[in-house]
Design a protein around this motif. Sequence first.
Motif, PDB file in Angstrom:
ATOM      1  N   GLU A 106      14.830  63.852  12.305  1.00 18.13           N
ATOM      2  CA  GLU A 106      14.781  62.401  12.154  1.00 18.13           C
ATOM      3  C   GLU A 106      15.983  61.875  11.371  1.00 18.13           C
ATOM      4  N   PRO A 110      19.324  63.266  17.316  1.00 14.06           N
ATOM      5  CA  PRO A 110      19.551  64.492  18.086  1.00 14.06           C
ATOM      6  C   PRO A 110      19.852  64.159  19.543  1.00 14.06           C
ATOM      7  N   ALA A 112      19.414  64.076  23.546  1.00 15.57           N
ATOM      8  CA  ALA A 112      18.243  64.128  24.428  1.00 15.57           C
ATOM      9  C   ALA A 112      18.252  65.461  25.173  1.00 15.57           C
ATOM     10  N   TYR A 148      -4.205  62.307  27.259  1.00 19.13           N
ATOM     11  CA  TYR A 148      -4.598  62.991  26.016  1.00 19.13           C
ATOM     12  C   TYR A 148      -6.091  63.313  26.040  1.00 19.13           C
ATOM     13  N   ALA A 163      -0.484  65.391  20.165  1.00 20.07           N
ATOM     14  CA  ALA A 163       0.785  64.684  19.940  1.00 20.07           C
ATOM     15  C   ALA A 163       1.734  65.552  19.113  1.00 20.07           C
ATOM     16  N   LEU A 166       3.111  68.360  21.250  1.00 17.71           N
ATOM     17  CA  LEU A 166       4.139  67.887  22.193  1.00 17.71           C
ATOM     18  C   LEU A 166       5.468  67.680  21.466  1.00 17.71           C
ATOM     19  N   HIS A 167       5.367  67.072  20.295  1.00 18.13           N
ATOM     20  CA  HIS A 167       6.596  66.805  19.546  1.00 18.13           C
ATOM     21  C   HIS A 167       7.271  68.106  19.116  1.00 18.13           C
ATOM     22  N   LYS A 170       8.930  69.880  21.959  1.00 14.69           N
ATOM     23  CA  LYS A 170      10.218  69.287  22.335  1.00 14.69           C
ATOM     24  C   LYS A 170      11.303  69.702  21.344  1.00 14.69           C
ATOM     25  N   ARG A 174      14.598  71.770  22.302  1.00 19.42           N
ATOM     26  CA  ARG A 174      15.929  71.303  21.909  1.00 19.42           C
ATOM     27  C   ARG A 174      16.705  72.449  21.252  1.00 19.42           C
TER      28      ARG A 174
ATOM     29  N   ALA B   6       7.260  61.465  13.977  1.00 13.38           N
ATOM     30  CA  ALA B   6       7.498  61.598  15.420  1.00 13.38           C
ATOM     31  C   ALA B   6       6.202  61.840  16.193  1.00 13.38           C
ATOM     32  N   GLN B  10       4.952  59.717  19.204  1.00 14.31           N
ATOM     33  CA  GLN B  10       4.633  60.359  20.483  1.00 14.31           C
ATOM     34  C   GLN B  10       3.258  59.885  20.980  1.00 14.31           C
ATOM     35  N   GLN B  38      14.456  56.425  17.964  1.00 11.30           N
ATOM     36  CA  GLN B  38      13.708  57.678  18.085  1.00 11.30           C
ATOM     37  C   GLN B  38      12.681  57.585  19.213  1.00 11.30           C
ATOM     38  N   LEU B  41      14.386  58.031  22.443  1.00 14.71           N
ATOM     39  CA  LEU B  41      14.698  59.447  22.691  1.00 14.71           C
ATOM     40  C   LEU B  41      13.451  60.183  23.202  1.00 14.71           C
ATOM     41  N   LEU B  42      12.316  59.931  22.551  1.00 19.13           N
ATOM     42  CA  LEU B  42      11.065  60.578  22.974  1.00 19.13           C
ATOM     43  C   LEU B  42      10.731  60.199  24.416  1.00 19.13           C
TER      44      LEU B  42
END
Lengths: 188, 171
Positions: A106, A110, A112, A148, A163, A166-167, A170, A174, B6, B10, B38, B41-42
Amino acid sequence: MLDEREAIRRCLAGDKDAFTVLVRQYQALILAICLRMTGSREDAADLAQQAFVKAYRRLGQYDPAQPFRPWLCRVATNECIAFLRRRRSGSRTTPAPIPDDIPSDEAHSPPALAELATDRAQVSQAVAELPLHYRTVVLLFYFQELSYQEIAAQTGLPPGTIATHLHRAKQLLRQKLTAAEVNPGVTS
Amino acid sequence: MSHPDAARLQAYLSGAADPVDSAIIEEHLTQCPGCADQLALLAADDAFLTHTLAMSSEEQAWIYSLDLTDSVQRQLAPRGVSGQALLIAALLLFAAGWLYGQITGLLGQAIAEVGPVGLTVQVARSLALGLWQLLVYILSGGLLPQLWPALALGAGLWLLRRHLKGVNRYA
């Protein structure tokens, strides 16, 4: 040609041949799920077959008031998860612990995922290398396109955890794709 | 308000945040370009993954080249009894018949000698005496040499099981 409901009714009455209608209708979908979960065509073909056999044997547990497709997808996904767990426990190797505190991205912006990936196969490979609980949620959400609520019903995870998974998935993707960019040929 | 993390963003993006939290995040996004970036981006990552994880044309060709109907039907067909199962059943039947003959022969002989009541009393007395002697033998340490290897084996197996559980903790 039998319709889906009639085929299910006949299967429940003991007519095994009627199940062919359901296999023919859903085999592409179930093979696709198994392929994305395992990353291997050979395993996917075996697991799809096993999933159908299991679905037939458990057809009595299916509620005909609900749509059949999500129920069948759940049987296939669970079959894949069980297979991947068995395979991992059989390998006798200790997987790398999953850090709970993956460095936050954050603080800076970053890139994509689309900027990091060179092709589709590389992303599929990176997803296949995710820890099982992240991979399951990623595939249920992005590939099967479940909500969900549907994922929560299938996995027993609360929406907040979905959630978070998922985050974090990702973030891991990355990291993997960045590492592959720095060291081509290495995805993990 | 503080920046939503985040995972919260999300959940908001996926429509899974509750209405109150959604309203708070929406309000925050209007004032915070960092969080708005942000979120963008998500959203980009979500769209990318949905697109990329779809089947490629080559994978689709493979999937549509397969037909599972026959193999599934073969597995659903009732299986016949194997020759091995028949052999085991025959051996068990033979052993059971032999044992039955021996027991009824012995019982018949004993009943003829002491009568049914006498036989019952004799069997009960022998069992009680045998158990008592075994207990005394164990308490006096008589069985220890034989018990040690069994105890060691049991402990070893228990430790191995614990170790394997530890290895599979992430499973």
